[in-house]
Motif scaffolding. Structure first.
Motif, short mmCIF file in Angstrom:
data_model
loop_
_atom_site.label_atom_id
_atom_site.label_comp_id
_atom_site.label_asym_id
_atom_site.label_seq_id
_atom_site.Cartn_x
_atom_site.Cartn_y
_atom_site.Cartn_z
N GLY A 13 0.78 -1.22 0.00
CA GLY A 13 0.00 0.00 0.00
C GLY A 13 0.82 1.27 0.00
N GLU A 14 2.09 1.15 0.30
CA GLU A 14 2.95 2.33 0.34
C GLU A 14 3.47 2.68 -1.07
OE1 GLU A 14 4.61 2.25 4.91
OE2 GLU A 14 5.93 1.56 3.32
N SER A 15 4.24 3.76 -1.11
CA SER A 15 4.75 4.27 -2.38
C SER A 15 6.27 4.37 -2.36
CB SER A 15 4.17 5.66 -2.66
OG SER A 15 2.77 5.63 -2.75
N ALA A 59 2.55 -1.70 -18.21
CA ALA A 59 2.11 -3.08 -18.17
C ALA A 59 0.78 -3.15 -17.43
CB ALA A 59 3.15 -3.93 -17.45
N ASP A 60 -0.04 -4.12 -17.80
CA ASP A 60 -1.35 -4.26 -17.15
C ASP A 60 -1.22 -4.42 -15.64
OD1 ASP A 60 -2.90 -6.22 -19.82
OD2 ASP A 60 -2.64 -4.05 -19.55
N SER A 61 -0.14 -5.05 -15.21
CA SER A 61 0.04 -5.32 -13.78
C SER A 61 0.28 -4.06 -12.96
CB SER A 61 1.19 -6.30 -13.57
OG SER A 61 2.38 -5.79 -14.15
N VAL A 62 0.65 -2.95 -13.61
CA VAL A 62 0.96 -1.73 -12.87
C VAL A 62 0.07 -0.56 -13.28
CG1 VAL A 62 3.35 -2.49 -12.67
CG2 VAL A 62 2.74 -0.84 -14.45
N LYS A 63 -0.76 -0.78 -14.28
CA LYS A 63 -1.60 0.30 -14.80
C LYS A 63 -2.50 0.85 -13.69
CE LYS A 63 -2.46 -0.46 -19.01
NZ LYS A 63 -3.02 -1.03 -20.27
N GLY A 64 -2.53 2.15 -13.56
CA GLY A 64 -3.33 2.79 -12.54
C GLY A 64 -2.61 2.95 -11.21
N MET A 81 5.63 4.83 -7.97
CA MET A 81 4.98 3.55 -7.73
C MET A 81 4.11 3.67 -6.48
SD MET A 81 8.13 0.94 -8.59
CE MET A 81 8.99 1.31 -7.07
N ASP A 82 2.82 3.63 -6.68
CA ASP A 82 1.86 3.72 -5.59
C ASP A 82 1.15 2.40 -5.37
OD1 ASP A 82 1.01 6.97 -6.90
OD2 ASP A 82 2.39 6.50 -5.26
N ALA A 83 0.52 2.27 -4.25
CA ALA A 83 -0.25 1.06 -3.92
C ALA A 83 0.58 -0.19 -4.18
CB ALA A 83 -1.56 1.03 -4.71
N LEU A 84 1.79 -0.19 -3.70
CA LEU A 84 2.68 -1.32 -3.93
C LEU A 84 2.13 -2.58 -3.29
CD1 LEU A 84 6.05 0.54 -3.38
CD2 LEU A 84 5.39 -0.65 -5.46
N ASN A 85 2.41 -3.69 -3.91
CA ASN A 85 2.04 -4.99 -3.35
C ASN A 85 3.24 -5.93 -3.46
OD1 ASN A 85 1.86 -6.49 -5.95
ND2 ASN A 85 0.17 -5.07 -6.34
N PRO A 86 3.21 -7.04 -2.76
CA PRO A 86 4.37 -7.94 -2.74
C PRO A 86 4.79 -8.41 -4.14
CG PRO A 86 2.93 -8.46 -0.93
CD PRO A 86 2.21 -7.45 -1.76
N GLU A 87 3.85 -8.46 -5.07
CA GLU A 87 4.19 -8.89 -6.43
C GLU A 87 5.06 -7.87 -7.17
OE1 GLU A 87 1.49 -11.27 -4.69
OE2 GLU A 87 0.97 -9.19 -5.15
N ASP A 88 5.19 -6.69 -6.62
CA ASP A 88 6.06 -5.68 -7.22
C ASP A 88 7.51 -5.85 -6.79
OD1 ASP A 88 3.39 -3.38 -6.62
OD2 ASP A 88 3.93 -4.29 -8.54
N THR A 89 7.76 -6.76 -5.90
CA THR A 89 9.13 -7.01 -5.45
C THR A 89 9.99 -7.51 -6.60
OG1 THR A 89 8.46 -7.47 -3.17
CG2 THR A 89 10.57 -8.37 -3.91
N ALA A 90 11.06 -6.80 -6.86
CA ALA A 90 11.94 -7.15 -7.98
C ALA A 90 13.12 -6.18 -8.00
CB ALA A 90 11.19 -7.06 -9.30
#
Length: 124
Positions: A13-15, A59-64, A81-90
């Protein structure tokens, strides 16, 4: 040369805001792309911005949630990068290729020069 920075740890949820500083060339003539690679996964195109600044891709995974922008005078491209989720880990990389116009590519093969990566970890 490209220098990526701004990675770090965030809770869901953080940025975070990544920066890609260019040296030796003008953003007016080069498209910039952001890519990411998670462990045991292929490198994924996240976002890009054309040299004209008029075209952007997400990418669709980050759109919005992610927003790409640039400051031509500072020769820097940003990835908010807003509303981060664990799938953004990279590990996030920025890359560039010479192209004057309204196009930027989503594929790694379309880019010639790469910066070092910056780690983004999203975890509670």
């Amino acid at each position: 040369q490209l220098q990526a920075s701004g990675g770090g740890k965030a809770q869901p949820g953080e940025s975070l805001r990544l920066s890609c500083a260019a040296s030796g060339f003008s953003l007016d003539s080069y498209a910039i792309g952001w890519f990411r690679q998670a462990p045991e996964k292929e490198r994924e195109g996240v976002s890009c911005i054309s040299s004209s600044g008029m075209s952007r891709y997400y990418a669709d995974s980050v759109k919005g949630r992610f927003t790409i922008s640039r400051d031509v005078a500072k020769k820097t491209v940003y990835l908010q990068m807003d509303a981060l989720n664990p799938e953004d880990t990279a590990v996030y990389y920025c890359a560039t290729t010479y192209y004057i116009g309204d196009y930027c590519g989503a594929l790694a093969d379309e880019y010639d020069f790469w910066g070092q990566g910056t780690q983004v970890t999203v975890s509670s």
